[in-house]
Every structure is written in C-alpha cells, then in structure tokens.
Design a protein around this motif. Structure first.
Motif, PDB file in Angstrom:
ATOM      1  N   GLY A  82      33.039  49.518  30.126  1.00  0.00           N
ATOM      2  CA  GLY A  82      33.072  48.170  30.694  1.00  0.00           C
ATOM      3  C   GLY A  82      31.750  47.704  31.269  1.00  0.00           C
ATOM      4  N   SER A 102      29.369  44.352  34.795  1.00  0.00           N
ATOM      5  CA  SER A 102      30.592  45.117  34.587  1.00  0.00           C
ATOM      6  C   SER A 102      31.784  44.181  34.504  1.00  0.00           C
ATOM      7  CB  SER A 102      30.800  46.111  35.732  1.00  0.00           C
ATOM      8  OG  SER A 102      32.059  46.741  35.602  1.00  0.00           O
ATOM      9  N   THR A 103      32.694  44.480  33.590  1.00  0.00           N
ATOM     10  CA  THR A 103      33.918  43.679  33.511  1.00  0.00           C
ATOM     11  C   THR A 103      34.720  43.800  34.799  1.00  0.00           C
ATOM     12  OG1 THR A 103      35.102  45.498  32.430  1.00  0.00           O
ATOM     13  CG2 THR A 103      34.084  43.855  30.993  1.00  0.00           C
ATOM     14  N   LYS A 104      34.460  44.819  35.591  1.00  0.00           N
ATOM     15  CA  LYS A 104      35.155  45.006  36.869  1.00  0.00           C
ATOM     16  C   LYS A 104      34.674  44.028  37.940  1.00  0.00           C
ATOM     17  CE  LYS A 104      36.211  49.812  35.947  1.00  0.00           C
ATOM     18  NZ  LYS A 104      35.551  50.177  34.724  1.00  0.00           N
ATOM     19  N   GLN A 105      33.607  43.251  37.645  1.00  0.00           N
ATOM     20  CA  GLN A 105      33.125  42.250  38.594  1.00  0.00           C
ATOM     21  C   GLN A 105      34.077  41.063  38.700  1.00  0.00           C
ATOM     22  OE1 GLN A 105      29.087  42.286  36.524  1.00  0.00           O
ATOM     23  NE2 GLN A 105      28.554  41.536  38.556  1.00  0.00           N
ATOM     24  N   LEU A 142      41.046  40.735  38.711  1.00  0.00           N
ATOM     25  CA  LEU A 142      42.013  41.201  37.724  1.00  0.00           C
ATOM     26  C   LEU A 142      43.330  40.442  37.842  1.00  0.00           C
ATOM     27  CD1 LEU A 142      41.573  45.046  38.128  1.00  0.00           C
ATOM     28  CD2 LEU A 142      40.691  43.621  36.287  1.00  0.00           C
ATOM     29  N   GLU A 169      47.348  43.986  35.932  1.00  0.00           N
ATOM     30  CA  GLU A 169      46.276  44.980  35.799  1.00  0.00           C
ATOM     31  C   GLU A 169      45.879  45.533  37.160  1.00  0.00           C
ATOM     32  OE1 GLU A 169      43.169  44.483  33.135  1.00  0.00           O
ATOM     33  OE2 GLU A 169      44.328  43.187  31.834  1.00  0.00           O
ATOM     34  N   ARG A 170      45.941  44.696  38.186  1.00  0.00           N
ATOM     35  CA  ARG A 170      45.627  45.181  39.529  1.00  0.00           C
ATOM     36  C   ARG A 170      46.650  46.244  39.926  1.00  0.00           C
ATOM     37  NH1 ARG A 170      45.685  40.562  41.930  1.00  0.00           N
ATOM     38  NH2 ARG A 170      43.593  40.008  41.325  1.00  0.00           N
ATOM     39  N   GLY A 174      43.323  48.961  37.428  1.00  0.00           N
ATOM     40  CA  GLY A 174      42.030  48.698  36.799  1.00  0.00           C
ATOM     41  C   GLY A 174      42.122  47.829  35.576  1.00  0.00           C
ATOM     42  N   SER A 175      40.985  47.573  35.019  1.00  0.00           N
ATOM     43  CA  SER A 175      40.882  46.723  33.847  1.00  0.00           C
ATOM     44  C   SER A 175      41.027  47.551  32.579  1.00  0.00           C
ATOM     45  CB  SER A 175      39.512  46.028  33.849  1.00  0.00           C
ATOM     46  OG  SER A 175      39.350  45.293  32.668  1.00  0.00           O
TER      47      SER A 175
END
Length: 157
Positions: free
Chosen positions: A60, A77-80, A83, A87-88, A92-93
């Motif tokens: 990611g 990061s896709t985590k930025q 969600l 998914e939360r 995670g993503s």
C-alpha cells in the motif's frame, strides 16, 4: 513490463528483490539498480516531465523517486485515507496498488488498487491526500488494474 520515460531516452523495469532498474537507451551497458522498496513493487510511472518516478508496492505504499539521483523523496500510503466502516472494523485497508498515473501537470498522482477503496488521489509535491473515491452503498467493485488521467487532467479512467 518496461516503462519508457517521457523523453524516450530511459527505460525502467522491475527486477527481483523489490528493486527498480533503469537504463539510458543512448548508452550501452548503462543498467542502474535503485534502492529496494519495503513491499513488492507492482507498478511504475514517470512524471510528465520525467524528473520523478513513482513506484507502488503491494503493502500500500507509493514511493516517489528523483530520477537524476535515484533518491527517495516522498512516501505515500493508502492508509493515509479514512477507511470505510467495514474495513475499519476489519482492522485495515485491503488496497493493493496495481497501477499509478501522474496528472498531465504533475500535481496529482492517481493510484488504482484491488479491493478496498479502489482509487486514491494525492496532491503533489506535498503528498497530501486529495480524496478517496467513494462507492455508492451496496455497490460492488473489483478494483482497478489500469488507471489513466486524461490530457486535460479533468477525467480519470
């Protein structure tokens, strides 16, 4: 798959061990290895002016590199992105980048992923998240193998 630079003078390829290699097509034997990225690299894209190379990894992360120095200058990061609730709850993503594209003016980076949100857009050079693309509730999507931004920069494909 090899990736040609915008000036058609350089070629970038993925090699084993999470690395990128480039070659100056005007010079024989000019193969240069780049530093490793954390995750397995799944996509590459040159900026429109050829000064930067983006590499997306299966963890990611998206690394932006200065082509002239082969130095890492920015990590995205896709985590930025926030969600969706489901998914939360899963912790995670599920987003695994498969394709990346710079906007024609180089001020945005679009990333297409499998699962999760599917599409992400960042502002450059700040690396600030622009927006995730939200899907209507209950609508399924299967991710994006390829992404592109129109020459006007107004449409994402």
């Amino acid at each position: 798959m090899p990736l040609m630079s915008p000036d058609n003078e350089h070629c970038a390829v993925l090699v084993p061990d999470r690395q990128i290699a480039t070659m100056d097509l005007r010079k024989p034997n000019s193969f240069k290895m780049w530093p490793s990225q954390q995750g397995m690299i799944s996509a590459l894209a040159y900026s429109p002016d050829g000064r930067f190379l983006a590499s997306a990894a299966e963890d990611g992360t998206i690394a932006i590199w200065d082509v002239s120095t082969r130095c890492h200058v920015l990590t995205l990061s896709t985590k930025q992105f926030p969600l969706p609730t489901m998914e939360r709850m899963r912790g995670g993503s599920l987003d695994i980048p498969h394709s990346i594209a710079f906007s024609p003016d180089g001020t945005r980076l679009l990333v297409g992923c499998s699962g999760g949100q599917g599409l992400f857009l960042w502002k450059l050079p700040s690396g600030e998240p622009d927006r995730p693309f939200q899907w209507p509730a209950g609508e399924k999507h299967y991710g994006f193998t390829f992404v592109a931004i129109s020459p006007s920069g107004q449409t994402c494909l």
